[in-house]
Design an enzyme around this catalytic site. Structure first.
Site, mmCIF file in Angstrom:
data_model
loop_
_atom_site.group_PDB
_atom_site.id
_atom_site.type_symbol
_atom_site.label_atom_id
_atom_site.label_comp_id
_atom_site.label_asym_id
_atom_site.label_seq_id
_atom_site.Cartn_x
_atom_site.Cartn_y
_atom_site.Cartn_z
ATOM 1 N N GLY A 16 4.781 -60.766 35.469
ATOM 2 C CA GLY A 16 6.105 -61.371 35.312
ATOM 3 C C GLY A 16 7.013 -61.289 36.527
ATOM 4 N N ARG A 95 -3.003 -69.793 30.045
ATOM 5 C CA ARG A 95 -3.556 -70.344 28.813
ATOM 6 C C ARG A 95 -3.464 -71.860 28.864
ATOM 7 N NH1 ARG A 95 -4.714 -68.919 23.531
ATOM 8 N NH2 ARG A 95 -4.149 -70.663 22.211
ATOM 9 N N ILE A 96 -4.536 -72.515 28.482
ATOM 10 C CA ILE A 96 -4.517 -73.977 28.433
ATOM 11 C C ILE A 96 -3.896 -74.388 27.107
ATOM 12 C CG2 ILE A 96 -5.971 -76.039 28.348
ATOM 13 C CD1 ILE A 96 -7.945 -74.427 30.187
ATOM 14 N N ASN A 111 5.292 -75.899 35.466
ATOM 15 C CA ASN A 111 4.373 -74.795 35.752
ATOM 16 C C ASN A 111 4.436 -74.483 37.239
ATOM 17 O OD1 ASN A 111 2.123 -72.971 35.318
ATOM 18 N ND2 ASN A 111 0.787 -74.509 36.247
ATOM 19 N N HIS A 113 2.118 -72.998 40.267
ATOM 20 C CA HIS A 113 0.697 -72.779 40.524
ATOM 21 C C HIS A 113 0.513 -72.381 41.991
ATOM 22 C CE1 HIS A 113 -3.610 -73.183 39.981
ATOM 23 N NE2 HIS A 113 -3.652 -73.820 41.139
ATOM 24 N N SER A 140 2.839 -74.800 44.232
ATOM 25 C CA SER A 140 3.346 -76.068 43.695
ATOM 26 C C SER A 140 4.069 -75.832 42.369
ATOM 27 C CB SER A 140 2.184 -77.029 43.404
ATOM 28 O OG SER A 140 1.356 -77.200 44.534
ATOM 29 N N ASP A 149 -3.253 -77.975 35.472
ATOM 30 C CA ASP A 149 -2.595 -77.982 36.797
ATOM 31 C C ASP A 149 -2.551 -79.391 37.385
ATOM 32 O OD1 ASP A 149 -2.333 -75.184 36.619
ATOM 33 O OD2 ASP A 149 -4.326 -74.878 37.469
HETATM 34 C C1 GRF Z 1 1.552 -66.350 40.119
HETATM 35 O O1 GRF Z 1 0.854 -66.364 41.326
HETATM 36 C C2 GRF Z 1 1.523 -67.697 39.498
HETATM 37 O O2 GRF Z 1 1.666 -68.738 40.408
HETATM 38 C C3 GRF Z 1 0.133 -67.687 38.913
HETATM 39 O O3 GRF Z 1 0.000 -66.398 38.365
HETATM 40 C C4 GRF Z 1 0.807 -65.511 39.099
HETATM 41 C C5 GRF Z 1 1.726 -64.860 38.142
HETATM 42 O O4 GRF Z 1 2.455 -63.855 38.707
HETATM 43 N N1 GRF Z 1 -0.126 -68.782 38.033
HETATM 44 P P1 GRF Z 1 3.636 -63.150 37.925
HETATM 45 O O5 GRF Z 1 3.128 -62.817 36.537
HETATM 46 O O6 GRF Z 1 4.791 -64.108 37.889
HETATM 47 O O7 GRF Z 1 3.952 -61.919 38.723
#
Ligand code: GRF
Length: 225
Positions: A16, A95-96, A111, A113, A140, A149
């Protein structure tokens, strides 16, 4: 219809840190957006503690206890809808989602990514960028669609790959840029500057020809946006 402040629900699965960055951004500019819920598909997700500490409502729903994917997603989004968010942010939500729930939130769910999409959808993005010999990597923010994604791109940030980068080092160098990109993107929504329509992503009324670029050094959008 968006309200002021913009009501934001954040979905996470783990540590998080993106949620934490959004909480800090909310505090830094009160009244712009308000995180009304932090939800997780993992009951013990460490990141939920950041929300609790900030007095934000939390929800943890274990998929194993709730039937099929479609049933679980329906329940999760029903529970989210109770908080009447204007925007749902998937921030490390691993999760999808069932396409059935996406329709209602089209144009209202984004989202983050960790790659320069359309490169490297899915997992292990840092390792895959290094293995491909990429000189540039990045992150992104995009609208969520049924394709993993694969929804319309809103904004990106890039960084140069260093010769001594490992997947871990690249991930840790990218993370602060991700945080800034995500916060700035949510602020675009809070300021009612971005929308999705049949032509694509519109920012300030104009359809984007390419994603907006965040300048991590200047901490501002490039090209004066
Ligand atoms: C981040 O790199 C996000 O882009 C990816 O998972 C990671 C999550 O990190 N999808 P966090 O839980 O926000 O620290």
């Amino acid at each position: 219809m968006s309200r002021f402040p913009l009501r934001v629900a954040v979905l996470i699965s783990g540590r998080g840190s993106n949620l934490q960055a959004l909480i800090a951004a909310q505090r830094a500019a009160p009244g712009r957006f308000e995180i009304v819920l932090a939800a997780s598909n993992r009951v013990g997700a460490a990141g939920l503690r950041h929300a609790e500490d900030a007095g934000i409502a939390t929800l943890a729903l274990d998929p194993a206890a709730h039937g099929s994917r479609a049933d679980y997603d329906r329940l999760l989004f029903e529970r989210i809808a109770v908080h009447t968010p204007d925007l749902i942010v998937l921030a490390g939500f691993m999760r999808i989602l069932d396409p059935g729930v996406l329709i209602a939130w089209q144009g209202k769910m984004i989202n983050i990514h960790p790659s320069l999409l359309p490169k490297y959808a899915g997992l292990h993005t840092h390792r895959r960028a290094l293995e491909a010999g990429d000189t540039q990597h990045g992150a992104s923010v995009h609208f969520v669609s049924a394709e993993l994604d694969g929804g319309p791109l809103i904004a990106q940030v890039d960084l140069l790959v260093a010769p001594d980068d490992t997947p871990e080092r690249l991930a840790s160098r990218l993370l602060p840029l991700e945080h800034a990109l995500l916060c700035a993107s949510v602020e675009l929504f809070a300021d009612q500057r971005v929308a999705l329509d049949a032509q694509g992503v519109r920012v300030d009324g104009k359809t984007l020809q390419a994603p907006m670029q965040w300048d991590g050094t200047r901490r501002a959008w490039m090209h004066g946006a």
